[in-house]
Design a protein around this motif. Structure first.
Motif, PDB file in Angstrom:
ATOM      1  N   GLY A 159     -27.031  -7.479  12.184  1.00  0.00           N
ATOM      2  CA  GLY A 159     -27.337  -7.341  13.602  1.00  0.00           C
ATOM      3  C   GLY A 159     -27.567  -8.645  14.340  1.00  0.00           C
ATOM      4  O   GLY A 159     -27.979  -8.648  15.496  1.00  0.00           O
ATOM      5  N   GLU A 160     -27.304  -9.782  13.683  1.00  0.00           N
ATOM      6  CA  GLU A 160     -27.522 -11.044  14.380  1.00  0.00           C
ATOM      7  C   GLU A 160     -26.422 -11.325  15.391  1.00  0.00           C
ATOM      8  O   GLU A 160     -25.368 -10.702  15.373  1.00  0.00           O
ATOM      9  CB  GLU A 160     -27.605 -12.184  13.354  1.00  0.00           C
ATOM     10  CG  GLU A 160     -28.816 -12.033  12.459  1.00  0.00           C
ATOM     11  CD  GLU A 160     -28.932 -13.177  11.464  1.00  0.00           C
ATOM     12  OE1 GLU A 160     -28.555 -14.308  11.814  1.00  0.00           O
ATOM     13  OE2 GLU A 160     -29.376 -12.916  10.336  1.00  0.00           O
ATOM     14  N   SER A 161     -26.674 -12.285  16.252  1.00  0.00           N
ATOM     15  CA  SER A 161     -25.751 -12.558  17.339  1.00  0.00           C
ATOM     16  C   SER A 161     -24.415 -13.079  16.831  1.00  0.00           C
ATOM     17  O   SER A 161     -24.353 -13.867  15.893  1.00  0.00           O
ATOM     18  CB  SER A 161     -26.370 -13.581  18.288  1.00  0.00           C
ATOM     19  OG  SER A 161     -25.359 -14.113  19.114  1.00  0.00           O
ATOM     20  N   ALA A 162     -23.337 -12.635  17.480  1.00  0.00           N
ATOM     21  CA  ALA A 162     -22.007 -13.074  17.084  1.00  0.00           C
ATOM     22  C   ALA A 162     -21.602 -14.364  17.781  1.00  0.00           C
ATOM     23  O   ALA A 162     -20.618 -14.993  17.423  1.00  0.00           O
ATOM     24  CB  ALA A 162     -20.986 -11.976  17.385  1.00  0.00           C
ATOM     25  N   ALA A 163     -22.363 -14.751  18.799  1.00  0.00           N
ATOM     26  CA  ALA A 163     -22.009 -15.962  19.545  1.00  0.00           C
ATOM     27  C   ALA A 163     -22.321 -17.200  18.724  1.00  0.00           C
ATOM     28  O   ALA A 163     -23.211 -17.192  17.877  1.00  0.00           O
ATOM     29  CB  ALA A 163     -22.782 -16.000  20.853  1.00  0.00           C
ATOM     30  N   GLU A 164     -21.579 -18.253  18.976  1.00  0.00           N
ATOM     31  CA  GLU A 164     -21.849 -19.486  18.253  1.00  0.00           C
ATOM     32  C   GLU A 164     -23.160 -20.089  18.736  1.00  0.00           C
ATOM     33  O   GLU A 164     -23.401 -20.201  19.930  1.00  0.00           O
ATOM     34  CB  GLU A 164     -20.703 -20.486  18.462  1.00  0.00           C
ATOM     35  CG  GLU A 164     -19.482 -20.097  17.662  1.00  0.00           C
ATOM     36  CD  GLU A 164     -18.415 -21.165  17.734  1.00  0.00           C
ATOM     37  OE1 GLU A 164     -18.617 -22.236  17.165  1.00  0.00           O
ATOM     38  OE2 GLU A 164     -17.396 -20.898  18.390  1.00  0.00           O
ATOM     39  N   GLN A 165     -23.998 -20.461  17.795  1.00  0.00           N
ATOM     40  CA  GLN A 165     -25.274 -21.079  18.153  1.00  0.00           C
ATOM     41  C   GLN A 165     -25.037 -22.571  18.397  1.00  0.00           C
ATOM     42  O   GLN A 165     -24.331 -23.210  17.638  1.00  0.00           O
ATOM     43  CB  GLN A 165     -26.280 -20.933  16.993  1.00  0.00           C
ATOM     44  CG  GLN A 165     -26.473 -19.501  16.529  1.00  0.00           C
ATOM     45  CD  GLN A 165     -27.240 -18.684  17.552  1.00  0.00           C
ATOM     46  OE1 GLN A 165     -28.154 -19.184  18.192  1.00  0.00           O
ATOM     47  NE2 GLN A 165     -26.838 -17.443  17.734  1.00  0.00           N
ATOM     48  N   GLN A 215     -22.812 -20.274   6.540  1.00  0.00           N
ATOM     49  CA  GLN A 215     -21.510 -20.943   6.499  1.00  0.00           C
ATOM     50  C   GLN A 215     -20.369 -19.941   6.683  1.00  0.00           C
ATOM     51  O   GLN A 215     -19.386 -20.221   7.350  1.00  0.00           O
ATOM     52  CB  GLN A 215     -21.357 -21.696   5.179  1.00  0.00           C
ATOM     53  CG  GLN A 215     -22.305 -22.888   5.097  1.00  0.00           C
ATOM     54  CD  GLN A 215     -22.421 -23.433   3.690  1.00  0.00           C
ATOM     55  OE1 GLN A 215     -22.465 -22.683   2.711  1.00  0.00           O
ATOM     56  NE2 GLN A 215     -22.470 -24.752   3.564  1.00  0.00           N
ATOM     57  N   ARG A 216     -20.541 -18.752   6.108  1.00  0.00           N
ATOM     58  CA  ARG A 216     -19.520 -17.717   6.286  1.00  0.00           C
ATOM     59  C   ARG A 216     -19.388 -17.313   7.742  1.00  0.00           C
ATOM     60  O   ARG A 216     -18.292 -17.157   8.273  1.00  0.00           O
ATOM     61  CB  ARG A 216     -19.886 -16.457   5.491  1.00  0.00           C
ATOM     62  CG  ARG A 216     -19.482 -16.539   4.084  1.00  0.00           C
ATOM     63  CD  ARG A 216     -19.981 -15.382   3.243  1.00  0.00           C
ATOM     64  NE  ARG A 216     -19.859 -15.833   1.890  1.00  0.00           N
ATOM     65  CZ  ARG A 216     -18.703 -15.879   1.245  1.00  0.00           C
ATOM     66  NH1 ARG A 216     -17.614 -15.411   1.807  1.00  0.00           N
ATOM     67  NH2 ARG A 216     -18.635 -16.374   0.033  1.00  0.00           N
ATOM     68  N   LEU A 217     -20.531 -17.170   8.384  1.00  0.00           N
ATOM     69  CA  LEU A 217     -20.511 -16.800   9.798  1.00  0.00           C
ATOM     70  C   LEU A 217     -19.840 -17.901  10.617  1.00  0.00           C
ATOM     71  O   LEU A 217     -19.074 -17.636  11.540  1.00  0.00           O
ATOM     72  CB  LEU A 217     -21.938 -16.545  10.300  1.00  0.00           C
ATOM     73  CG  LEU A 217     -22.072 -16.186  11.775  1.00  0.00           C
ATOM     74  CD1 LEU A 217     -21.284 -14.925  12.105  1.00  0.00           C
ATOM     75  CD2 LEU A 217     -23.542 -15.999  12.166  1.00  0.00           C
ATOM     76  N   GLN A 218     -20.129 -19.158  10.224  1.00  0.00           N
ATOM     77  CA  GLN A 218     -19.528 -20.271  10.971  1.00  0.00           C
ATOM     78  C   GLN A 218     -18.005 -20.258  10.863  1.00  0.00           C
ATOM     79  O   GLN A 218     -17.313 -20.472  11.852  1.00  0.00           O
ATOM     80  CB  GLN A 218     -20.098 -21.608  10.495  1.00  0.00           C
ATOM     81  CG  GLN A 218     -21.471 -21.882  11.095  1.00  0.00           C
ATOM     82  CD  GLN A 218     -22.212 -23.014  10.405  1.00  0.00           C
ATOM     83  OE1 GLN A 218     -21.748 -23.567   9.407  1.00  0.00           O
ATOM     84  NE2 GLN A 218     -23.384 -23.349  10.930  1.00  0.00           N
ATOM     85  N   VAL A 219     -17.485 -19.995   9.673  1.00  0.00           N
ATOM     86  CA  VAL A 219     -16.032 -19.949   9.521  1.00  0.00           C
ATOM     87  C   VAL A 219     -15.468 -18.809  10.380  1.00  0.00           C
ATOM     88  O   VAL A 219     -14.466 -18.958  11.062  1.00  0.00           O
ATOM     89  CB  VAL A 219     -15.620 -19.768   8.039  1.00  0.00           C
ATOM     90  CG1 VAL A 219     -14.109 -19.581   7.914  1.00  0.00           C
ATOM     91  CG2 VAL A 219     -16.074 -20.961   7.210  1.00  0.00           C
ATOM     92  N   TRP A 220     -16.147 -17.675  10.349  1.00  0.00           N
ATOM     93  CA  TRP A 220     -15.732 -16.510  11.149  1.00  0.00           C
ATOM     94  C   TRP A 220     -15.653 -16.902  12.635  1.00  0.00           C
ATOM     95  O   TRP A 220     -14.678 -16.605  13.318  1.00  0.00           O
ATOM     96  CB  TRP A 220     -16.755 -15.392  10.916  1.00  0.00           C
ATOM     97  CG  TRP A 220     -16.434 -14.042  11.482  1.00  0.00           C
ATOM     98  CD1 TRP A 220     -15.747 -13.037  10.854  1.00  0.00           C
ATOM     99  CD2 TRP A 220     -16.803 -13.524  12.767  1.00  0.00           C
ATOM    100  NE1 TRP A 220     -15.673 -11.936  11.675  1.00  0.00           N
ATOM    101  CE2 TRP A 220     -16.315 -12.203  12.852  1.00  0.00           C
ATOM    102  CE3 TRP A 220     -17.509 -14.043  13.857  1.00  0.00           C
ATOM    103  CZ2 TRP A 220     -16.496 -11.392  13.964  1.00  0.00           C
ATOM    104  CZ3 TRP A 220     -17.691 -13.242  14.976  1.00  0.00           C
ATOM    105  CH2 TRP A 220     -17.189 -11.930  15.030  1.00  0.00           C
TER     106      TRP A 220
END
Ligand code: ADP
Ligand code: ZN
Ligand code: ZN
Length: 733
Positions: free
Chosen positions: A107-113, A284-289
């Motif tokens: 449920g965390e934000s999908a936007a780039e931090q 890191q996975r989220l960052q690649v996404w």
């Protein structure tokens, strides 16, 4: 009131209806929502706006929060996942959630931090050069590090207290990172590092020109012998794609994603290449996404699940070693085949998919034969690779030292004396697969799996390779009390021990799951090999694939006989692929290579065909055989698995399923349907659970899928003690 239908990450085939709160704007399909579920709140994905619900209006609850204003799935991805849930008979929620990085699942934000960085100040530089810091080692180190590059706050190796001290003296400051606003395709002038690109030989050039000439979707099978320069073709086609401003997805097998592979891509392109591998953490996975989705990554390389990476503008999918079974999800949730889905996905996007292999799967060759895939062939080694000579050694009646024949040992000596490396392939870890009583024949076996323990000599333990359980080595036989316990069979540990006394002057490296379990050990071993510190390489599958060892001139397969008589109809195909892969490790740098296969069955037709005429001839023959027996790819299969603590329950449940399908067959007059089982699974007991399976087979994928969909909506097996699952297009029977 607006109804919304939501998929939850639950192993249930149903979806859940909620009401959209009044005044709430209608979110797009594919957005996440938080919903009440029992006493909990759960994250769900919006999949439909139904006009009516089966739930009583008074029972419907409102959803709690809408988490995304945009869909997390692009249209083509959405279609592919929805189709896949139907085809693989998997709950839509499980499928959709498995395609998201775990931080988004939570449920965390999908936007780039935006990141906050530590930077050094002018005062900080003064302090560093003025020598004030000699007694504050950590602070000095941190400042020195900042002189190289800023560090991310909260994500670096220095303690928070160090940063607090530095900040209090105004030696460092926090700055917000400027986001990478310009995507690479608008700024990149030089995509390729000059000097890296090779000029293609004739066969390669012909293949590449066909690939480049074709517009839009096509599924290409690039069949090229090991070392024929398939990777070079991938790289040059990728270059063309990048030049058009499109991104590229590269799928590799699980053990194919080596630092070497990645290095080759990064060395070639001066653009962002992101890897999705098992050592990445959730962030890191989220960052690649995010980077792929926003168009910042040019290339993403990853294993099976990298297929679900969203791209801003995907232009090409490359699948290396397309025959590798690791592209099929074999356990857990939904069991998809990444190659097959990739082809479908590429078709939807109207982009090409390039599948390469030295030993294509029979499925793909069949697809070539029926015009679904286009065939490109590289029949010669590129560059400095040379031809291999193949030899079978008949072990029958010969003197054998710990599984190695005199001939092989002599050959090894010759190659080693010349300064070359020798690779021995043995697909069995540990010292020996069996410890038994010499008096009565008792075998030490795992009580939880009913399989023999593997004996580890160095650690003096018994280990079960199925459940991971361990046991001390017993001093006596459990049955007769004799102390005369002996091992039989050969594992890599024993091979290493034997060879180190036979060839004490040469270093040995053993690569298997036991010697590479710790982080960094595989890299260490590979570097020992490349630097020539070790001259004898012993290994399992892990060593057989993908690696490039220029000094290996002799490769030996120590023992593969069990694969010749396996019950699995794919065993021969696997063995042929393995043989070619292992053999391909030899003679890669211009030195003549030799391949030796030891066997008790040199007259076996598979071995004869493979060694005399090579893989393509084997594949033709094997396809004819599959056709005459009505096996895949000439038929479709689906496999039900059941497991239970109670020995009988799994079988009973599958018997109900079998009866259901036999009845459907009669009622609907479905000719050609075969219902095989229930039968015990090949590993009939594991971790105290009994395992059964039931196989369905029909010449038509469509008919089988129809039947399964019907089954899902009509049949509710009533066995709470049994866990069951369904594998469509199973690879392991
Ligand atoms: P594959 O992927 O088919 O195993 P690679 O692309 O890794 O083959 O090529 C095998 C070796 O041959 C590599 O060392 C590569 O640098 C070299 N090679 C490939 N194509 C050429 C070429 N056209 N000219 C010279 N060397 C080549
Ligand atoms: Zn005994
Ligand atoms: Zn066990």
């Amino acid at each position: 009131m607006q109804l919304v239908r939501v998929a939850l990450a639950l192993p249930l085939m149903r979806l859940f209806d909620y009401l959209l709160p009044a005044g709430q704007r209608r979110p797009p399909l594919g957005a996440r929502v938080r919903v009440p579920f029992g006493r909990q709140q759960k994250i769900g994905i919006l999949v439909d706006f139904p006009a009516v619900s089966e739930v009583e209006p008074s029972q419907l609850k409102q959803l709690s929060v809408v988490l995304d204003q945009q869909s997390l799935f692009a249209t083509e991805m959405w279609h592919m996942l929805n189709w896949a849930a139907g085809y693989y008979q998997a709950p839509l929620g499980e499928v959709l959630f498995s395609a998201l990085p775990s931080r988004l699942r939570r449920g965390e934000s999908a936007a780039e931090q935006t990141k906050i960085l530590w930077k050094i100040t002018a005062l900080g530089r003064q302090a560093l050069s003025g020598g004030e810091l000699s007694r504050m080692k950590k602070q000095q180190e941190a400042l020195q590090a900042l002189c190289q590059a800023p560090l991310e706050k909260g994500n670096n190796t220095f303690a928070t207290s160090i940063w607090a001290k530095l900040k209090s003296k105004d030696w460092v400051q926090e700055v917000i990172e400027e986001a990478d606003i310009i995507p690479w395709h608008q700024s990149a002038a030089n995509i390729v590092n000059p000097g890296e690109r090779l000029s293609l030989n004739k066969q390669q050039a012909l293949a590449l020109s066909q690939l480049i000439f074709h517009q839009g979707f096509a599924a290409w099978l690039l069949e090229g012998v090991t070392g024929s320069g398939k990777t070079e073709i991938y790289l040059q086609l990728i270059e063309e794609t990048l030049k058009k401003g499109c991104q590229v997805l590269v799928l590799v097998p699980e053990i194919g994603l080596t630092p070497q592979t990645l290095q080759r891509f990064r060395a070639r392109f001066s653009l962002p290449v992101d890897a999705l591998h098992s050592e990445l953490n959730d962030t890191q996975r989220l960052q690649v996404w995010q980077r792929a989705r926003s168009g910042q990554s040019a290339i993403v390389i990853g294993t099976r699940s990298a297929l679900f990476t969203p791209f801003e503008r995907l232009g090409l999918i490359v699948i290396d070693e397309e025959h590798d079974p690791s592209f099929k999800q074999q356990e857990g949730g939904w069991r998809y085949h990444a190659r097959d889905l990739a082809v479908l996905y590429a078709k939807q996007q109207n982009i090409p998919v390039l599948m390469g292999s030295a030993t294509p799967s029979l499925e793909s060759l069949h697809n070539v034969a029926r015009g679904k895939y286009r065939h490109l062939v590289l029949s010669q080694r590129a560059g400095s690779g040379s031809r291999l000579s193949h030899q079978l050694i008949d072990l029958k009646g010969r003197l054998v030292h710990k599984g190695l024949s005199e001939t092989l040992l002599r050959k090894m000596g010759e190659h080693l004396e010349k300064g070359n490396q020798v690779l021995l392939f043995l697909n069995r870890r540990g010292f020996a697969p069996v410890l038994l009583c010499h008096e009565c024949g008792w075998m030490a076996s795992c009580p939880h799996c009913d399989k023999t323990y593997t004996y580890y000599h160095h650690q003096r333990i018994l280990r079960c390779h199925h459940c991971g359980g361990q046991h001390r080595v017993p001093m006596q036989c459990r049955d007769c009390g004799s102390t005369h316990l002996i091992t039989t069979g050969l594992g890599t540990e024993q091979l290493e021990e034997m060879l180190s006394s036979r060839f004490p002057q040469f270093g040995i490296t053993r690569i298997d799951r036991d010697t590479t379990a710790r982080k960094g050990h595989l890299e260490q071993h590979l570097s020992d090999i490349r630097q020539g510190k070790s001259r004898i390489l012993i290994g399992t599958q892990m060593l057989a694939k993908g690696h490039h060892f220029p000094d290996v001139t002799l490769v030996a397969l120590v023992n593969v006989d069990s694969a010749l008589f396996s019950l699995d109809f794919r065993a021969e195909e696997r063995l042929a692929q393995l043989y070619v892969q292992v053999a391909g490790r030899a003679g890669r740098a211009g030195k003549p290579g030799e391949v030796i296969l030891q066997t008790h069955y040199p007259e076996h037709p598979l071995l004869q065909l493979l060694l005399q005429q090579g893989y393509p001839a084997f594949a033709r023959q094997a396809l004819l055989q599959r056709q005459s027996m009505g096996l895949p790819p000439f038929s479709a299969q689906a496999l039900f698995h059941a497991r239970s603590r109670n020995e009988a329950d799994g079988e009973k449940m599958l018997q109900q399923l079998a009866d259901y399908f036999l009845q459907s067959k009669r009622e609907k007059n479905i000719s050609g349907l075969e219902v095989l089982g229930p039968m015990p699974a090949p590993l009939a007991k594991k971790s105290d659970q009994f395992r059964w399976q039931l196989l369905l087979q029909h010449p038509s994928k469509g008919v089988l899928q129809h039947l399964l969909t019907d089954f899902q909506s009509h049949f509710e097996p009533k066995f709470s003690s049994v866990r069951w699952s369904l594998d469509v297009d199973p690879l392991d029977l």
